[in-house]
Design a protein around this motif. Structure first.
Motif, mmCIF file in Angstrom:
data_model
loop_
_atom_site.group_PDB
_atom_site.id
_atom_site.type_symbol
_atom_site.label_atom_id
_atom_site.label_comp_id
_atom_site.label_asym_id
_atom_site.label_seq_id
_atom_site.Cartn_x
_atom_site.Cartn_y
_atom_site.Cartn_z
ATOM 1 N N MET A 1 -6.407 -20.824 -13.373
ATOM 2 C CA MET A 1 -6.857 -20.329 -12.089
ATOM 3 C C MET A 1 -5.671 -19.879 -11.236
ATOM 4 O O MET A 1 -5.762 -18.909 -10.517
ATOM 5 N N LYS A 2 -4.559 -20.595 -11.382
ATOM 6 C CA LYS A 2 -3.358 -20.257 -10.627
ATOM 7 C C LYS A 2 -2.866 -18.860 -11.006
ATOM 8 O O LYS A 2 -2.466 -18.077 -10.147
ATOM 9 N N ASP A 3 -2.932 -18.528 -12.320
ATOM 10 C CA ASP A 3 -2.506 -17.212 -12.787
ATOM 11 C C ASP A 3 -3.406 -16.115 -12.229
ATOM 12 O O ASP A 3 -2.934 -15.034 -11.888
ATOM 13 N N LEU A 4 -4.704 -16.402 -12.141
ATOM 14 C CA LEU A 4 -5.646 -15.425 -11.611
ATOM 15 C C LEU A 4 -5.346 -15.123 -10.142
ATOM 16 O O LEU A 4 -5.367 -13.966 -9.717
ATOM 17 N N MET A 5 -5.039 -16.136 -9.372
ATOM 18 C CA MET A 5 -4.715 -15.936 -7.954
ATOM 19 C C MET A 5 -3.419 -15.136 -7.811
ATOM 20 O O MET A 5 -3.309 -14.272 -6.946
ATOM 21 N N GLY A 6 -2.460 -15.440 -8.672
ATOM 22 C CA GLY A 6 -1.202 -14.686 -8.658
ATOM 23 C C GLY A 6 -1.436 -13.229 -9.014
ATOM 24 O O GLY A 6 -0.855 -12.326 -8.399
ATOM 25 N N LEU A 7 -2.293 -12.993 -10.002
ATOM 26 C CA LEU A 7 -2.617 -11.640 -10.428
ATOM 27 C C LEU A 7 -3.329 -10.878 -9.308
ATOM 28 O O LEU A 7 -3.035 -9.715 -9.052
ATOM 29 N N MET A 8 -4.235 -11.542 -8.625
ATOM 30 C CA MET A 8 -4.957 -10.918 -7.515
ATOM 31 C C MET A 8 -3.982 -10.564 -6.382
ATOM 32 O O MET A 8 -4.097 -9.509 -5.770
ATOM 33 N N GLY A 9 -3.046 -11.443 -6.126
ATOM 34 C CA GLY A 9 -2.039 -11.176 -5.097
ATOM 35 C C GLY A 9 -1.187 -9.965 -5.452
ATOM 36 O O GLY A 9 -0.902 -9.114 -4.613
ATOM 37 N N LYS A 10 -0.799 -9.888 -6.731
ATOM 38 C CA LYS A 10 0.004 -8.748 -7.184
ATOM 39 C C LYS A 10 -0.803 -7.459 -7.101
ATOM 40 O O LYS A 10 -0.270 -6.406 -6.762
ATOM 41 N N ALA A 11 -2.106 -7.542 -7.412
ATOM 42 C CA ALA A 11 -2.955 -6.354 -7.345
ATOM 43 C C ALA A 11 -3.061 -5.856 -5.905
ATOM 44 O O ALA A 11 -2.990 -4.644 -5.655
ATOM 45 N N LYS A 12 -3.205 -6.763 -4.953
ATOM 46 C CA LYS A 12 -3.275 -6.366 -3.537
ATOM 47 C C LYS A 12 -1.948 -5.753 -3.091
ATOM 48 O O LYS A 12 -1.929 -4.762 -2.365
ATOM 49 N N GLU A 13 -0.869 -6.364 -3.517
ATOM 50 C CA GLU A 13 0.452 -5.858 -3.163
ATOM 51 C C GLU A 13 0.649 -4.455 -3.733
ATOM 52 O O GLU A 13 1.136 -3.552 -3.049
ATOM 53 N N MET A 14 0.243 -4.261 -4.986
ATOM 54 C CA MET A 14 0.388 -2.955 -5.619
ATOM 55 C C MET A 14 -0.498 -1.921 -4.923
ATOM 56 O O MET A 14 -0.088 -0.774 -4.748
ATOM 57 N N GLN A 15 -1.690 -2.314 -4.521
ATOM 58 C CA GLN A 15 -2.583 -1.395 -3.827
ATOM 59 C C GLN A 15 -1.946 -0.925 -2.518
ATOM 60 O O GLN A 15 -1.989 0.257 -2.186
ATOM 61 N N ALA A 16 -1.349 -1.846 -1.777
ATOM 62 C CA ALA A 16 -0.692 -1.488 -0.520
ATOM 63 C C ALA A 16 0.472 -0.532 -0.779
ATOM 64 O O ALA A 16 0.656 0.458 -0.062
ATOM 65 N N LYS A 17 1.251 -0.812 -1.818
ATOM 66 C CA LYS A 17 2.373 0.062 -2.159
ATOM 67 C C LYS A 17 1.871 1.437 -2.588
ATOM 68 O O LYS A 17 2.469 2.460 -2.270
ATOM 69 N N PHE A 18 0.760 1.460 -3.343
ATOM 70 C CA PHE A 18 0.211 2.717 -3.811
ATOM 71 C C PHE A 18 -0.268 3.563 -2.629
ATOM 72 O O PHE A 18 -0.041 4.767 -2.587
ATOM 73 N N GLU A 19 -0.908 2.942 -1.651
ATOM 74 C CA GLU A 19 -1.371 3.667 -0.466
ATOM 75 C C GLU A 19 -0.180 4.235 0.309
ATOM 76 O O GLU A 19 -0.226 5.371 0.788
ATOM 77 N N ALA A 20 0.888 3.452 0.428
ATOM 78 C CA ALA A 20 2.093 3.934 1.104
ATOM 79 C C ALA A 20 2.697 5.107 0.341
ATOM 80 O O ALA A 20 3.155 6.091 0.941
ATOM 81 N N MET A 21 2.677 5.013 -0.994
ATOM 82 C CA MET A 21 3.216 6.089 -1.816
ATOM 83 C C MET A 21 2.393 7.362 -1.636
ATOM 84 O O MET A 21 2.946 8.457 -1.548
ATOM 85 N N GLN A 22 1.065 7.236 -1.556
ATOM 86 C CA GLN A 22 0.211 8.405 -1.368
ATOM 87 C C GLN A 22 0.541 9.101 -0.047
ATOM 88 O O GLN A 22 0.586 10.328 0.007
ATOM 89 N N GLU A 23 0.771 8.335 1.000
ATOM 90 C CA GLU A 23 1.139 8.916 2.291
ATOM 91 C C GLU A 23 2.482 9.634 2.190
ATOM 92 O O GLU A 23 2.662 10.725 2.739
ATOM 93 N N GLU A 24 3.421 9.015 1.483
ATOM 94 C CA GLU A 24 4.736 9.624 1.320
ATOM 95 C C GLU A 24 4.647 10.915 0.518
ATOM 96 O O GLU A 24 5.248 11.924 0.875
#
Length: 107
Positions: A1-24
């Motif tokens: 379960m700990k790995d799943l939460m870590g994976l979800m956190g990384k997915a959210k972080e990547m989504q935020a970075k991807f949105e910033a990249m799209q704006e750039e």
């Protein structure tokens, strides 16, 4: 379960970075040329044509087909440059992630 939460956190972080990249990327511009610079086209990161410059020497009725071909070539050159910039930005964003070869972003 700990790995799943870590994976979800990384997915959210990547989504935020991807949105910033799209704006750039949307703010980027690339200029393509054809005919040794006789025709140039500037595109935005979204692929919208921002400017078109044509050397006046090409405004001859008998050379209209050449002018049309050069405009298309310059547009395609600019589009290829924008796509290369986007691919480079995506590579930086996904560095270290186990993404299968050929997998394209956005999802």
């Amino acid at each position: 379960m700990k790995d799943l939460m870590g994976l979800m956190g990384k997915a959210k972080e990547m989504q935020a970075k991807f949105e910033a990249m799209q704006e750039e990327v949307a703010s980027l511009e690339a200029t393509g040329q054809a005919g040794g610079g006789l025709v140039s086209v500037t595109l935005s990161g979204k692929g919208e044509m921002k400017s078109l410059k044509v050397d006046p020497s090409l405004f001859k009725e008998e050379e209209i087909e050449i002018l049309e071909d050069l405009i298309l070539a310059a547009h395609n050159d600019a589009k290829a440059k924008i796509e290369a910039l986007m691919q480079e930005k995506s590579k930086d964003l996904t560095a270290g992630l186990p993404i299968p070869p050929g997998f394209k972003l956005p999802f």
